[in-house]
Design a protein around this motif. Structure first.
Motif, PDB file in Angstrom:
ATOM      1  N   GLU A 126      41.813  -3.425  62.225  1.00 27.82           N
ATOM      2  CA  GLU A 126      43.272  -3.552  62.332  1.00 27.82           C
ATOM      3  C   GLU A 126      43.987  -2.211  62.233  1.00 27.82           C
ATOM      4  O   GLU A 126      45.127  -2.070  62.712  1.00 27.82           O
ATOM      5  CB  GLU A 126      43.780  -4.515  61.252  1.00 27.82           C
TER       6      GLU A 126
ATOM      7  N   THR B 101      36.518  -6.349  61.106  1.00 24.43           N
ATOM      8  CA  THR B 101      37.822  -7.013  61.036  1.00 24.43           C
ATOM      9  C   THR B 101      38.115  -7.477  59.612  1.00 24.43           C
ATOM     10  O   THR B 101      37.208  -7.809  58.849  1.00 24.43           O
ATOM     11  CB  THR B 101      37.901  -8.234  61.974  1.00 24.43           C
ATOM     12  N   ARG B 102      39.390  -7.517  59.299  1.00 28.96           N
ATOM     13  CA  ARG B 102      39.801  -8.002  57.977  1.00 28.96           C
ATOM     14  C   ARG B 102      39.399  -9.457  57.792  1.00 28.96           C
ATOM     15  O   ARG B 102      39.003  -9.874  56.699  1.00 28.96           O
ATOM     16  CB  ARG B 102      41.318  -7.841  57.811  1.00 28.96           C
TER      17      ARG B 102
ATOM     18  N   CYS C 148      35.838  -9.602  56.750  1.00 28.31           N
ATOM     19  CA  CYS C 148      35.731  -9.176  55.346  1.00 28.31           C
ATOM     20  C   CYS C 148      36.165 -10.306  54.421  1.00 28.31           C
ATOM     21  O   CYS C 148      35.523 -10.575  53.399  1.00 28.31           O
ATOM     22  CB  CYS C 148      36.590  -7.942  55.097  1.00 28.31           C
TER      23      CYS C 148
ATOM     24  N   TYR D 291      38.782  -1.023  58.517  1.00 28.10           N
ATOM     25  CA  TYR D 291      39.361  -2.199  59.169  1.00 28.10           C
ATOM     26  C   TYR D 291      39.703  -1.894  60.630  1.00 28.10           C
ATOM     27  O   TYR D 291      40.411  -0.916  60.930  1.00 28.10           O
ATOM     28  CB  TYR D 291      40.629  -2.649  58.457  1.00 28.10           C
TER      29      TYR D 291
ATOM     30  N   HIS E 107      33.958  -2.620  51.708  1.00 27.11           N
ATOM     31  CA  HIS E 107      34.433  -2.857  53.072  1.00 27.11           C
ATOM     32  C   HIS E 107      34.368  -1.584  53.904  1.00 27.11           C
ATOM     33  O   HIS E 107      34.744  -0.509  53.437  1.00 27.11           O
ATOM     34  CB  HIS E 107      35.883  -3.341  53.061  1.00 27.11           C
TER      35      HIS E 107
END
Length: 298
Positions: free
Chosen positions: A148, A176-177, A180, A146, A143
């Motif tokens: 966020e 973005t989570r 993901c 994020y 990943h």
């Protein structure tokens, strides 16, 4: 023939998103593993089997992983005590291998490497090594950063008018989570039994200066970017009482950005899900109110 799919950490934000996506996909037996099954009681009514699994109690893992074909191992949040998270992950990998899990999907980070300073990079590198040494096939979902995280960092920066980091104003492909989670679910639900690595990124790489410009435009509040030496930020964090491991982890992301690791942009999310990832501008527009809210304490 449908396979049984297990998601660890299923009561967390990422884990629940993955389970929701799997339920929507249908066609497989879905197992949600968590330390506290009561948090997932609502999922049982939707056909999800909920099992107790505590990575701090390896004896709980054999039963939790029994009869599982494919497992998503979501990295835990134990990043304060050195060695704790890596021990948790190694216990989970060993238990999954022993239980006969065929394929493990692991949520890693882009460009993990051994590090004496960044517990996050170090844990991810050695967890990947443990999985690779097992008898299971695997998918590493590396990943990106994020988006966020900006909702934690930027409200205070907007109040002050300046966002300081040690990224050397090098680009980052914020993701973005939710995107993901959708990609993780797709990888888990696939029939891929190879050994594969995906860099999971947003659709474009932006410098902190560019991000600050977007935030200013969307919120109507001025925000400048200031690049600060990592050692100066380290001293400030230490003065604020942050644990050394957390300081190293936070700075590790900036240092990796300055070295160019987070500037990568890949089509992985669209390839896996069929949907283009969310742009950072769209994310900021959707979260305008959160950015303008009073800064979180701590």
């Amino acid at each position: 023939m449908s396979e049984s799919l297990l998601v660890t950490g299923a009561s967390g934000q990422l884990g629940r998103k993955v389970v929701e996506d799997l339920v929507a996909r249908g066609g497989n037996k879905i197992i949600a593993a968590t330390r506290d099954p009561s948090k997932l009681a609502d999922l049982t009514a939707r056909g999800v089997e909920v099992r107790a699994a505590d990575f701090e109690k390896p004896e709980t893992l054999a039963g939790a992983f029994a009869g599982v074909d494919r497992m998503l191992l979501i990295s835990t949040d134990a990043i304060v005590v050195p060695g704790q998270r890596l021990a948790q992950h190694r216990a989970a990998v060993a238990a999954a291998d022993k239980a006969g899990v065929k394929h493990v999907v692991y949520t890693s980070i882009i460009a993990p490497k051994p590090s004496a300073d960044s517990i996050i990079e170090d844990d991810h590198f050695f967890t990947e090594q443990a999985i690779a040494a097992s008898s299971m096939s695997w998918t590493f979902m590396r990943h990106g950063l994020y988006a966020e995280a900006l909702l934690w960092a930027l409200p205070r920066a907007l109040q002050q008018g300046t966002w300081a980091d040690a990224s050397a104003n090098k680009p980052r492909s914020w993701v973005t989570r939710a995107d993901c989670g959708s990609a993780d679910a797709a990888a888990l639900a696939s029939s891929d039994t190879g050994k594969r690595i995906y860099d999971i990124t947003g659709p474009e790489a932006l410098t902190a200066e560019q991000v600050a410009g977007i935030v200013s435009e969307v919120t109507g509040k001025p925000l400048a970017h200031a690049d600060v030496p990592a050692d100066v930020l380290r001293q400030g964090m230490a003065g604020a009482g942050m644990p050394p491991t957390l300081i190293g982890a936070m700075l590790g992301f900036d240092i990796a950005t300055a070295l160019g690791y987070y500037g990568v942009v890949t089509p992985a999310i669209e390839e896996l899900t069929g949907q283009a990832p969310t742009s950072l501008r769209d994310f900021i527009v959707a979260n305008r109110d959160a950015l303008l809210a009073p800064p979180q304490q701590g």
